[in-house]
Design a protein around this motif. Structure first.
Motif, PDB file in Angstrom:
ATOM      1  N   UNK A  65      -1.799  83.336  31.032  1.00 26.29           N
ATOM      2  CA  UNK A  65      -2.593  83.127  32.241  1.00 26.29           C
ATOM      3  C   UNK A  65      -2.507  81.659  32.660  1.00 26.29           C
ATOM      4  N   UNK A  66      -2.896  81.353  33.885  1.00 24.06           N
ATOM      5  CA  UNK A  66      -2.825  79.973  34.385  1.00 24.06           C
ATOM      6  C   UNK A  66      -3.656  79.029  33.540  1.00 24.06           C
ATOM      7  N   UNK A  67      -4.849  79.480  33.152  1.00 27.14           N
ATOM      8  CA  UNK A  67      -5.721  78.618  32.337  1.00 27.14           C
ATOM      9  C   UNK A  67      -5.102  78.362  30.967  1.00 27.14           C
ATOM     10  N   UNK A  68      -4.486  79.396  30.380  1.00 24.42           N
ATOM     11  CA  UNK A  68      -3.830  79.228  29.072  1.00 24.42           C
ATOM     12  C   UNK A  68      -2.633  78.292  29.194  1.00 24.42           C
ATOM     13  N   UNK A  69      -1.866  78.417  30.276  1.00 22.91           N
ATOM     14  CA  UNK A  69      -0.721  77.525  30.499  1.00 22.91           C
ATOM     15  C   UNK A  69      -1.176  76.077  30.628  1.00 22.91           C
ATOM     16  N   UNK A  70      -2.276  75.880  31.347  1.00 23.73           N
ATOM     17  CA  UNK A  70      -2.807  74.509  31.500  1.00 23.73           C
ATOM     18  C   UNK A  70      -3.217  73.944  30.144  1.00 23.73           C
ATOM     19  N   UNK A  71      -3.917  74.758  29.350  1.00 23.47           N
ATOM     20  CA  UNK A  71      -4.382  74.306  28.031  1.00 23.47           C
ATOM     21  C   UNK A  71      -3.203  73.940  27.125  1.00 23.47           C
ATOM     22  N   UNK A  72      -2.165  74.782  27.147  1.00 16.86           N
ATOM     23  CA  UNK A  72      -0.978  74.508  26.328  1.00 16.86           C
ATOM     24  C   UNK A  72      -0.288  73.228  26.791  1.00 16.86           C
ATOM     25  N   UNK A  73      -0.250  72.999  28.091  1.00 22.79           N
ATOM     26  CA  UNK A  73       0.410  71.779  28.606  1.00 22.79           C
ATOM     27  C   UNK A  73      -0.332  70.523  28.141  1.00 22.79           C
ATOM     28  N   UNK A  74      -1.673  70.569  28.125  1.00 21.79           N
ATOM     29  CA  UNK A  74      -2.464  69.423  27.649  1.00 21.79           C
ATOM     30  C   UNK A  74      -2.236  69.202  26.159  1.00 21.79           C
ATOM     31  N   UNK A  75      -2.289  70.308  25.394  1.00 25.17           N
ATOM     32  CA  UNK A  75      -2.094  70.206  23.948  1.00 25.17           C
ATOM     33  C   UNK A  75      -0.678  69.723  23.614  1.00 25.17           C
ATOM     34  N   UNK A  76       0.321  70.235  24.337  1.00 21.56           N
ATOM     35  CA  UNK A  76       1.708  69.811  24.104  1.00 21.56           C
ATOM     36  C   UNK A  76       1.885  68.324  24.364  1.00 21.56           C
TER      37      UNK A  76
ATOM     38  N   UNK B 200     -10.627  61.358  26.418  1.00 13.68           N
ATOM     39  CA  UNK B 200     -10.623  61.288  27.879  1.00 13.68           C
ATOM     40  C   UNK B 200      -9.250  61.677  28.439  1.00 13.68           C
ATOM     41  N   UNK B 201      -8.207  61.216  27.744  1.00 10.14           N
ATOM     42  CA  UNK B 201      -6.839  61.471  28.202  1.00 10.14           C
ATOM     43  C   UNK B 201      -6.482  62.956  28.121  1.00 10.14           C
ATOM     44  N   UNK B 202      -6.924  63.624  27.053  1.00  9.88           N
ATOM     45  CA  UNK B 202      -6.573  65.023  26.842  1.00  9.88           C
ATOM     46  C   UNK B 202      -7.805  65.918  26.974  1.00  9.88           C
ATOM     47  N   UNK B 203      -8.420  65.805  28.127  1.00  8.64           N
ATOM     48  CA  UNK B 203      -9.634  66.568  28.423  1.00  8.64           C
ATOM     49  C   UNK B 203      -9.248  67.917  29.038  1.00  8.64           C
ATOM     50  N   UNK B 204      -9.665  69.006  28.401  1.00  9.75           N
ATOM     51  CA  UNK B 204      -9.316  70.334  28.922  1.00  9.75           C
ATOM     52  C   UNK B 204     -10.504  70.978  29.634  1.00  9.75           C
TER      53      UNK B 204
END
Length: 600
Positions: free
Chosen positions: A456-467, A582-586
């Motif tokens: 899902x879009x939210x999961x993709x966003x979360x993975x991009x931040x974590x990556x 702050x930098x990796x805020x999901x």
């Protein structure tokens, strides 16, 4: 219709022959277990040993292609050098001619008494009966495998008899006899040999068909010789196909097989036909039989190898010239060349060399992680294969560096040097594990691509931040190690702690999405696998950084350090942690996107 019947019967004989040979070879390999593979790459210290070994193994498994494909695999994985492979491949060329002698048994015939007992039909029947008893009624696995060998032998013999029976009427056909005489033209004969073997993908099968045709009495030496020369070249096709997707050394090894037979064909064609032009050999019109074909095949192959043996060093240089290393591979080899055993007597120098080689390993592990992240967004089989190939290289680094550092521990060193070597041994496995997790992530990407799963879009966003956070922690770790910077190393643990918190938060969010039906279970499994691997990457980065800090102080305790920075949270640690948080805020993807656009 008669012609169609002959062709179908011949093809059925070929099918039985190939199946029997495959069944017999597989049974022999199962009886030997992994011993054949172990013997292949352990007992090749000299070219002569390699040749004898290649001959013996190929005679057992009945396929020079199978032996060479196995060797290509060993060279590709780094277990064997190209120079070692040359001798085995030469031996495989000789060993494959043994099949022709075995096939001669299928032409034993007799009408009564002892002669009848030694006939092919009787031998095949007895062997098949014993084989089926072993296969069906004996529980021990070894005997079942022996049964497969015996059944394979019987089927092979029946296949040869079928082929021989199919072509026997052709001896009365003037058209067939005229066709065979065209093969006395060396060029045509060689082309036929190459084409036949390339299609059948077996030199043994091609020789078997030639032996069957010889029973018609229409095959002369002049026709048989060029076909035999071409058979070797055609047998290189499956080996060359097996080298697709291998590294440069794997391709070089496959090329050696082709060059051996290509040289034999060209060299003996020039020598034999030049001499024949002046001498006019009287045996050119001699009618060939199965035994004489087997003899000619063996002599041709042995003569070729005898000529080539003195030039093994040149062959190695030639294939390296044909398949050149790219700059990246030369850099890899340069790292391995640093680990010179003569430096072990000088620990300070050996440690410096080891550090430089480990820098190369760390950078390659980081690069492979980067490749795996890219694969999640845009999957391609070529990129996936590249990750697997580089993982083999990283494993090779670990093997060579581990061996070298263990040898170094046996040398007299001061306390600082001992700690450095200990640090390297600890961090070596962590860098290797980074490579393993890159492969695991690539497998997740493969699963997503094959099953057409998308997050899902939210999961993709979360993975991009974590990556992005994982990219930073690996950059910090590799840079800290390569530059011996403790200042950078101290920035790793706060980010590792944040990544652990992020992973826990993302797991909870994904469980919520699964409950609400926004994601399916297949997505859930892939997402969870991904989070697990990313979290472990951060943990291994932390291990490297902590090992560096520990080495800096002989009184430093790793566990106490980790405990103190997490619970006491000094000002520097807290400041660093807050900056990462702050930098990796999901929490608010929209806010993050606006901030990113503004920064651009």
């Amino acid at each position: 219709m008669n012609g169609i019947s002959i062709i179908l019967t011949l093809l059925s004989g070929v099918a039985l022959f190939l199946f029997g040979m495959s069944m017999m070879g597989d049974g022999l390999k199962r009886v030997a277990g992994n011993k054949l593979e172990l013997v292949l790459y352990k007992l090749t210290s000299t070219p002569l040993k390699g040749i004898l070994l290649g001959t013996a193994v190929t005679a057992i498994i009945q396929s020079s292609s199978a032996t060479t494909v196995m060797v290509v695999g060993f060279v590709n994985s780094g277990m064997m050098k190209v120079a070692q492979a040359i001798g085995i491949i030469m031996g495989a060329n000789i060993g494959t001619s043994v099949t022709g002698w075995i096939l001669c048994l299928s032409y034993i015939d007799g009408s009564s008494g002892i002669a009848q007992l030694l006939s092919t039909a009787t031998i095949s029947a007895v062997v098949a009966i014993i084989g089926i008893i072993f296969k069906m009624f004996v529980k021990k696995t070894t005997y079942k495998n022996v049964g497969d060998i015996m059944l394979g032998f019987s089927i092979l013999m029946v296949g040869m008899q079928t082929m021989s029976g199919a072509v026997s009427p052709l001896k009365e056909s003037p058209h067939f006899v005229n066709l065979l005489t065209t093969f006395e033209n060396p060029f045509m004969g060689i082309l036929v040999g190459i084409a036949f073997t390339a299609v059948l993908q077996s030199a043994s099968a091609s020789v078997g068909i030639l032996q069957a045709l010889s029973m018609t009495g229409s095959i002369s030496f002049a026709a048989a010789l060029p076909i035999t020369m071409g058979i070797g070249v055609g047998a290189a096709c499956p080996v060359l196909l097996s080298s697709i997707g291998t590294n440069k050394n794997g391709k070089r090894t496959a090329l050696i097989y082709l060059l051996n037979d290509l040289f034999g064909m060209i060299f003996w064609s020039i020598v034999f036909y030049t001499v024949n032009a002046f001498v006019h050999f009287p045996f050119m019109d001699m009618t060939m039989r199965p035994v004489t074909i087997a003899l000619m095949n063996s002599v041709f192959r042995m003569a070729t190898i005898l000529v080539l043996v003195p030039f093994i060093g040149f062959i190695e240089k030639f294939v390296f010239w044909l398949v050149k290393d790219d700059p990246e591979e030369l850099e890899d080899q340069a790292d391995f060349d640093l680990l010179e055993e003569r430096f072990l007597a000088y620990p300070a120098l050996a440690i410096t060399q080891s550090h430089t080689a480990m820098n190369g390993m760390a950078k390659k592990a980081r690069k492979n992680l980067s490749r795996s992240f890219a694969l999640l967004k845009d999957f391609s089989q070529e990129k996936y294969n590249k990750i697997q190939e580089k993982e083999n290289l990283i494993d090779k680094y670990e093997d060579k560096l581990g061996t070298y550092l263990m040898q170094l521990t046996g040398q007299p060193m001061n306390s600082t040097q001992t700690q450095q070597v200990s640090e390297f041994l600890h961090t070596l496995s962590d860098f290797e594990r980074l490579g393993d997790h890159a492969v695991n992530i690539s497998k997740v990407a493969l699963e997503l691509a094959e099953k057409k799963i998308s997050f899902s879009e939210s999961a993709q966003y979360e993975i991009s931040v974590l990556s992005a956070s994982i990219r930073e922690i690996t950059d910090l770790t590799v840079d800290a190690f390569c530059t011996d910077s403790l200042e950078i190393a101290r920035k790793v643990e706060p980010l590792r702690e944040l990544i652990g918190m992020l992973c826990n938060e993302l797991k909870n969010r994904h469980i919520t999405r699964l409950r609400e039906g926004k994601c399916e279970f297949q997505q859930g499994f892939a997402f969870n696998d991904l989070l697990t691997n990313l979290e472990r990457v951060a943990a291994h980065c932390s291990n490297v950084a902590v090992a560096m800090i520990e080495t800096d102080s002989s009184e430093f305790d790793t566990h106490e350090y980790v405990k103190s920075v997490r619970h006491m949270r000094d000002e520097a640690y807290q400041e660093c942690f807050n900056a990462y948080a702050e930098k990796y805020n999901i929490a608010a993807p929209e806010k993050a996107e606006k901030k990113e656009k503004k920064s651009k």
